[in-house]
Design an enzyme around this catalytic site. Structure first.
Site, PDB file in Angstrom:
ATOM      1  N   CYS A  61       0.810  -1.215   0.000  1.00 58.13           N
ATOM      2  CA  CYS A  61       0.000   0.000   0.000  1.00 58.13           C
ATOM      3  C   CYS A  61       0.850   1.275   0.000  1.00 58.13           C
ATOM      4  O   CYS A  61       1.907   1.329   0.606  1.00 58.13           O
ATOM      5  CB  CYS A  61      -0.882   0.043   1.239  1.00 58.13           C
ATOM      6  SG  CYS A  61      -1.781  -1.468   1.521  1.00 58.13           S
ATOM      7  N   ARG A  95       4.993   0.466  -5.875  1.00 56.85           N
ATOM      8  CA  ARG A  95       4.894  -0.395  -4.695  1.00 56.85           C
ATOM      9  C   ARG A  95       3.932  -1.564  -4.924  1.00 56.85           C
ATOM     10  O   ARG A  95       3.965  -2.530  -4.180  1.00 56.85           O
ATOM     11  CB  ARG A  95       4.418   0.427  -3.487  1.00 56.85           C
ATOM     12  CG  ARG A  95       5.408   1.482  -3.052  1.00 56.85           C
ATOM     13  CD  ARG A  95       4.787   2.427  -2.042  1.00 56.85           C
ATOM     14  NE  ARG A  95       4.493   1.794  -0.788  1.00 56.85           N
ATOM     15  CZ  ARG A  95       5.354   1.662   0.226  1.00 56.85           C
ATOM     16  NH1 ARG A  95       6.566   2.142   0.109  1.00 56.85           N
ATOM     17  NH2 ARG A  95       5.001   1.077   1.337  1.00 56.85           N
ATOM     18  N   TRP A 137      -3.004  -2.666  -1.496  1.00 53.68           N
ATOM     19  CA  TRP A 137      -2.608  -4.005  -1.933  1.00 53.68           C
ATOM     20  C   TRP A 137      -3.349  -4.954  -1.008  1.00 53.68           C
ATOM     21  O   TRP A 137      -3.065  -5.018   0.188  1.00 53.68           O
ATOM     22  CB  TRP A 137      -1.093  -4.149  -1.805  1.00 53.68           C
ATOM     23  CG  TRP A 137      -0.538  -5.419  -2.340  1.00 53.68           C
ATOM     24  CD1 TRP A 137      -0.309  -5.728  -3.645  1.00 53.68           C
ATOM     25  CD2 TRP A 137      -0.114  -6.558  -1.579  1.00 53.68           C
ATOM     26  NE1 TRP A 137       0.227  -6.987  -3.731  1.00 53.68           N
ATOM     27  CE2 TRP A 137       0.354  -7.523  -2.491  1.00 53.68           C
ATOM     28  CE3 TRP A 137      -0.085  -6.865  -0.214  1.00 53.68           C
ATOM     29  CZ2 TRP A 137       0.845  -8.757  -2.086  1.00 53.68           C
ATOM     30  CZ3 TRP A 137       0.400  -8.092   0.190  1.00 53.68           C
ATOM     31  CH2 TRP A 137       0.855  -9.026  -0.755  1.00 53.68           C
ATOM     32  N   ASN A 173      -1.728   1.236   6.107  1.00 54.13           N
ATOM     33  CA  ASN A 173      -0.840   0.254   5.492  1.00 54.13           C
ATOM     34  C   ASN A 173      -0.387  -0.682   6.613  1.00 54.13           C
ATOM     35  O   ASN A 173      -0.004  -0.203   7.674  1.00 54.13           O
ATOM     36  CB  ASN A 173       0.357   0.999   4.872  1.00 54.13           C
ATOM     37  CG  ASN A 173       1.358   0.060   4.226  1.00 54.13           C
ATOM     38  OD1 ASN A 173       1.081  -1.125   4.086  1.00 54.13           O
ATOM     39  ND2 ASN A 173       2.491   0.593   3.826  1.00 54.13           N
ATOM     40  N   GLY A 174      -0.449  -2.000   6.380  1.00 55.36           N
ATOM     41  CA  GLY A 174      -0.035  -2.941   7.428  1.00 55.36           C
ATOM     42  C   GLY A 174      -1.176  -3.886   7.761  1.00 55.36           C
ATOM     43  O   GLY A 174      -2.146  -3.997   6.999  1.00 55.36           O
ATOM     44  N   GLU A 197      17.482 -17.076  -9.263  1.00 57.82           N
ATOM     45  CA  GLU A 197      17.097 -15.711  -9.610  1.00 57.82           C
ATOM     46  C   GLU A 197      16.507 -15.659 -11.024  1.00 57.82           C
ATOM     47  O   GLU A 197      15.539 -14.954 -11.286  1.00 57.82           O
ATOM     48  CB  GLU A 197      18.316 -14.779  -9.460  1.00 57.82           C
ATOM     49  CG  GLU A 197      18.110 -13.341  -9.913  1.00 57.82           C
ATOM     50  CD  GLU A 197      17.010 -12.581  -9.182  1.00 57.82           C
ATOM     51  OE1 GLU A 197      16.391 -13.121  -8.242  1.00 57.82           O
ATOM     52  OE2 GLU A 197      16.738 -11.439  -9.592  1.00 57.82           O
ATOM     53  N   LYS A 237      12.768 -14.324 -11.748  1.00 52.89           N
ATOM     54  CA  LYS A 237      12.501 -13.204 -12.655  1.00 52.89           C
ATOM     55  C   LYS A 237      11.470 -13.602 -13.703  1.00 52.89           C
ATOM     56  O   LYS A 237      10.537 -12.857 -13.980  1.00 52.89           O
ATOM     57  CB  LYS A 237      13.775 -12.733 -13.368  1.00 52.89           C
ATOM     58  CG  LYS A 237      14.734 -11.884 -12.592  1.00 52.89           C
ATOM     59  CD  LYS A 237      14.290 -10.465 -12.330  1.00 52.89           C
ATOM     60  CE  LYS A 237      13.570 -10.373 -11.007  1.00 52.89           C
ATOM     61  NZ  LYS A 237      14.389 -10.302  -9.813  1.00 52.89           N
ATOM     62  N   GLU A 282       7.967 -13.949 -12.095  1.00 55.04           N
ATOM     63  CA  GLU A 282       7.392 -12.680 -11.638  1.00 55.04           C
ATOM     64  C   GLU A 282       6.783 -11.872 -12.761  1.00 55.04           C
ATOM     65  O   GLU A 282       5.716 -11.302 -12.616  1.00 55.04           O
ATOM     66  CB  GLU A 282       8.486 -11.809 -10.994  1.00 55.04           C
ATOM     67  CG  GLU A 282       8.858 -12.170  -9.612  1.00 55.04           C
ATOM     68  CD  GLU A 282       9.784 -11.126  -9.011  1.00 55.04           C
ATOM     69  OE1 GLU A 282       9.426 -10.574  -7.969  1.00 55.04           O
ATOM     70  OE2 GLU A 282      10.864 -10.853  -9.582  1.00 55.04           O
ATOM     71  N   HIS A 327      17.730 -36.290  -9.742  1.00 54.92           N
ATOM     72  CA  HIS A 327      17.036 -36.826  -8.557  1.00 54.92           C
ATOM     73  C   HIS A 327      15.536 -36.530  -8.572  1.00 54.92           C
ATOM     74  O   HIS A 327      14.896 -36.561  -7.528  1.00 54.92           O
ATOM     75  CB  HIS A 327      17.678 -36.272  -7.283  1.00 54.92           C
ATOM     76  CG  HIS A 327      19.108 -36.688  -7.117  1.00 54.92           C
ATOM     77  ND1 HIS A 327      19.483 -37.978  -6.839  1.00 54.92           N
ATOM     78  CD2 HIS A 327      20.261 -35.986  -7.246  1.00 54.92           C
ATOM     79  CE1 HIS A 327      20.810 -38.061  -6.770  1.00 54.92           C
ATOM     80  NE2 HIS A 327      21.298 -36.854  -7.025  1.00 54.92           N
ATOM     81  N   LYS A 358       6.241  -3.888  -4.513  1.00 53.58           N
ATOM     82  CA  LYS A 358       7.663  -3.593  -4.486  1.00 53.58           C
ATOM     83  C   LYS A 358       8.229  -3.806  -3.100  1.00 53.58           C
ATOM     84  O   LYS A 358       9.332  -4.284  -2.926  1.00 53.58           O
ATOM     85  CB  LYS A 358       7.891  -2.146  -4.954  1.00 53.58           C
ATOM     86  CG  LYS A 358       9.353  -1.727  -4.997  1.00 53.58           C
ATOM     87  CD  LYS A 358      10.118  -2.517  -6.045  1.00 53.58           C
ATOM     88  CE  LYS A 358      11.594  -2.212  -6.082  1.00 53.58           C
ATOM     89  NZ  LYS A 358      12.343  -3.234  -6.830  1.00 53.58           N
TER      90      LYS A 358
HETATM   91  C1  AGP Z   1      12.318  -9.284  -6.601  1.00 51.27           C
HETATM   92  O1  AGP Z   1      12.195  -9.210  -7.973  1.00 51.27           O
HETATM   93  C2  AGP Z   1      11.098  -9.350  -5.844  1.00 51.27           C
HETATM   94  N1  AGP Z   1      10.002  -8.638  -6.322  1.00 51.27           N
HETATM   95  C3  AGP Z   1      11.140  -9.716  -4.389  1.00 51.27           C
HETATM   96  O2  AGP Z   1      11.487 -11.070  -4.340  1.00 51.27           O
HETATM   97  C4  AGP Z   1      12.076  -8.914  -3.472  1.00 51.27           C
HETATM   98  O3  AGP Z   1      13.403  -9.169  -3.808  1.00 51.27           O
HETATM   99  C5  AGP Z   1      11.793  -9.278  -2.011  1.00 51.27           C
HETATM  100  O4  AGP Z   1      10.463  -8.967  -1.701  1.00 51.27           O
HETATM  101  C6  AGP Z   1      12.735  -8.606  -1.053  1.00 51.27           C
HETATM  102  O5  AGP Z   1      12.633  -7.223  -1.120  1.00 51.27           O
HETATM  103  P1  AGP Z   1      13.695  -6.295  -0.420  1.00 51.27           P
HETATM  104  O6  AGP Z   1      15.006  -6.491  -1.115  1.00 51.27           O
HETATM  105  O7  AGP Z   1      13.161  -4.896  -0.589  1.00 51.27           O
HETATM  106  O8  AGP Z   1      13.769  -6.717   1.013  1.00 51.27           O
END
Ligand code: AGP
Length: 611
Positions: free
Chosen positions: A2, A27, A81, A107-108, A484, A488, A491, A507, A606
């Protein structure tokens, strides 16, 4: 996660708040709303809509056309969010009190909201939404008797959980905000002030800011902002000047922030690494109070992409500093009854510095007596305030929800930290240190070269975009690169992707292999290169479609792969910095081909400030 913007001052408050919300879109959110107070109306004026900000903007334009624009000098807006309750108009914030006089955004998560809701209902309150937030509205409404800060303070004594909240009341000439865990920053102008969940919302208007800390309340009026603790005692904190300008947060002519941020990586590395090697060229000067000789073990805590950076970091600390190091996913750490002591270093890694899982993991480490270090991008963030030491990665603002440049900068920071450990602990001799530093010096140009290979990645993306799943494989330092790469792709393209250490394939995951499954394998020079080649043959023997990421000059690999993505060769421990580039580009090119929302992929935020 949020976004919050509150404003009080002489401008058209609704316009300022909407503009601020648009700067917080990165965000991640799924509904948006705004509330305005004006002297001409006995009730607050609220408009909120499920969907993107444009839907809210359209609704406001319609109102203006109908002769009822949202006018007033105090406004509070929110991008939500969804956590409790679907993203609907009703669940969107702001939420209003039953008399329509008090409006609140949050937010929270309010952890005891069920008990509070039942209690409030039993006292006759009417709940309109499915949110946890609405209990805050009714609690504050009950307490309000002309003094909004006092009502907020009293209500918050009942609340357990995480919040950043902003409240306005039609009869009260102030805006009040409070924080417990979720970020809040105040902007100061001449005769106007702001409160927001992040700095980009303020940058077009002011660079003078005050960060609100946990357990604090802030009262905004046109003459400025005053801070107090939740018990009402005043807090005296000087304003800081933000160095970023608004342009730094724009796309710089590229179609997506993600592309801009990937292309910035050579410069980012220059910033991360620059000025941090000692004049003799053999050590890192990181301005840390930490003494690596006083550390027996390193536990790294992080989430998502940051956890993969931490995985590389752990391997580097072990290799160069000969200190046992391991990663625990941050959301698990505090529930494991972790075994740490004063000679354990807990390293929290985070771009935003606000990820609640990582913050709580760091707190758990501290509670149990460990020393703490935070590796961060955003200055002044919650993690920065709570760690014993902070190592900034200097990646600059990262707007794309998918993290790219922060990852590479984190790896750069770990390369320096491992050097420091190796030198301080006497495990890295002069020759090895000099070679490591020479490798670091060359990295920005090498990464630029890897980025210039985008067309070869685009050709592979054509085929991957038609697949349903993909498998990513890597060994050694590049196990993290495989994870990673898969993250990516998931996501931003929404394709299903899995990652495994290459040797694990036989395995189990080998059962997935057929001609429709792209297998992306990291195969740059390493002591396990030949084993990797054997594994690629196993894939091809089962009709799998192999994309190998191989070092320049490796002509032999073409025999074992259907497509080869060549990258410049660097020292094995630095290879993840280079090898992740085709992973990022591949995800991007696939997502673009599939027409995805690259910068704000569905369901993602974000900055993840809820557990
Ligand atoms: C990365 O592409 C992500 N959207 C997510 O995994 C992110 O890296 C994770 O939420 C951690 O965020 P931070 O580095 O702000 O703690």
């Amino acid at each position: 996660m949020c976004g919050i913007v509150g404003y009080i001052g002489g401008r058209v408050a609704a316009d300022v708040v909407l503009d601020g919300l648009s700067r917080l879109e990165y965000r991640g959110y799924d509904s948006a709303g705004i509330v305005v107070a004006s002297a001409e109306r006995p009730e607050l004026d609220v408009v909120k809509r499920a969907g993107k900000l444009q839907v809210l903007r359209d609704a406001l334009t319609e109102r203006a056309r109908a002769g009822a624009p949202l006018r007033g000098v105090r406004a509070v807006g929110h991008t939500r969010w969804a956590t409790h309750g679907k993203p609907t108009d009703t669940n969107a914030h702001p939420h209003l009190s039953e008399d329509g006089k008090l409006g609140l955004v949050h937010n929270g998560i309010i952890e005891n909201y069920v008990a509070l809701r039942d209690e409030l209902k039993s006292r006759g309150h009417d709940f309109r939404s499915e949110t946890d937030t609405e209990v805050l509205v009714h609690l504050i409404e009950e307490q309000y008797a002309g003094d909004l800060p006092a009502a907020v303070r009293a209500a918050l004594t009942r609340v357990r959980g995480a919040y950043a909240l902003v409240v306005t009341h039609v009869d009260h000439p102030q805006v009040v905000a409070a924080r417990a865990t979720s970020p809040l920053v105040v902007g100061l102008g001449e005769g106007e002030s702001w409160v927001a969940s992040d700095v980009p919302a303020l940058l077009p208007y002011t660079k003078r800011v005050v960060y609100v800390h946990d357990g604090e309340l802030v009262v905004l009026d046109a003459s400025g902002a005053t801070l107090q603790h939740l018990d009402g005692t005043p807090v005296d904190r000087a304003a800081e000047i933000i160095e970023w300008d608004a342009d730094a947060a724009e796309k710089g002519g590229h179609p997506h922030y993600m592309l801009k941020e990937m292309l910035e990586q050579p410069d980012v590395l220059r910033r991360t690494l620059g000025g941090r090697v000692t004049p003799d060229g053999l050590d890192a000067d990181l301005e840390l109070a930490l003494d690596p000789r006083a550390v027996d073990r390193v536990v790294l805590v992080a989430a998502g992409t940051a956890s993969y950076a931490a995985t590389v970091g752990a391997a580097l600390l072990e290799r160069l500093g000969r200190v046992p190091a391991g990663v625990v996913v941050a959301s698990e750490f505090r529930y494991q009854e972790p075994v740490v002591d004063a000679r354990t270093l807990v390293v929290a890694v985070s771009q935003s510095g606000e990820t609640i899982d990582t913050l709580e993991a760091l707190r758990e480490g501290r509670r149990r007596g460990a020393r703490t270090l935070a590796i961060l991008n955003v200055k002044g963030s919650s993690l920065a305030r709570e760690a014993d030491d902070v190592l900034y990665i200097h990646a600059g603002p990262e707007i794309g929800v998918a993290s790219t440049k922060a990852y590479v900068a984190m790896l750069g920071a770990f390369a320096l930290l491992a050097l420091r450990f190796g030198r301080a602990r006497g495990t890295l001799d002069d020759a090895a240190a000099a070679a490591w530093v020479a490798g670091l010096d060359a990295l920005p140009d090498v990464v630029a070269l890897a980025l210039s290979r985008r067309p070869q990645v685009a050709a592979v993306a054509e085929r991957v975009a038609g697949a349903r799943d993909a498998l990513f494989l890597g060994r050694g330092f590049d196990v993290a690169t495989a994870y990673e790469g898969a993250l990516k792709l998931k996501e931003i393209s929404y394709l299903h992707a899995e990652a495994y250490p290459t040797g694990e394939m036989k395995h189990g995951p080998i059962a997935l292999i057929d001609r429709d499954l792209p297998v992306v394998a990291l195969a740059t020079p390493s002591p396990t290169y030949e084993k990797t080649v054997s594994n690629l043959q196993e894939v091809r023997a089962r009709d799998g479609w192999v994309v190998a990421v191989a070092g320049d000059g490796d002509t032999g690999i073409a025999e074992h792969a259907d497509a080869v993505l060549y990258v410049p060769v660097v020292a094995e421990g630095l290879a993840p910095v280079v090898n992740v580039i085709p992973m990022q580009l591949l995800a991007y090119e696939v997502a673009v081909r599939l027409g995805r929302d690259v910068d704000q992929p569905r369901n993602l935020a974000k900055s993840v400030t809820v557990e």
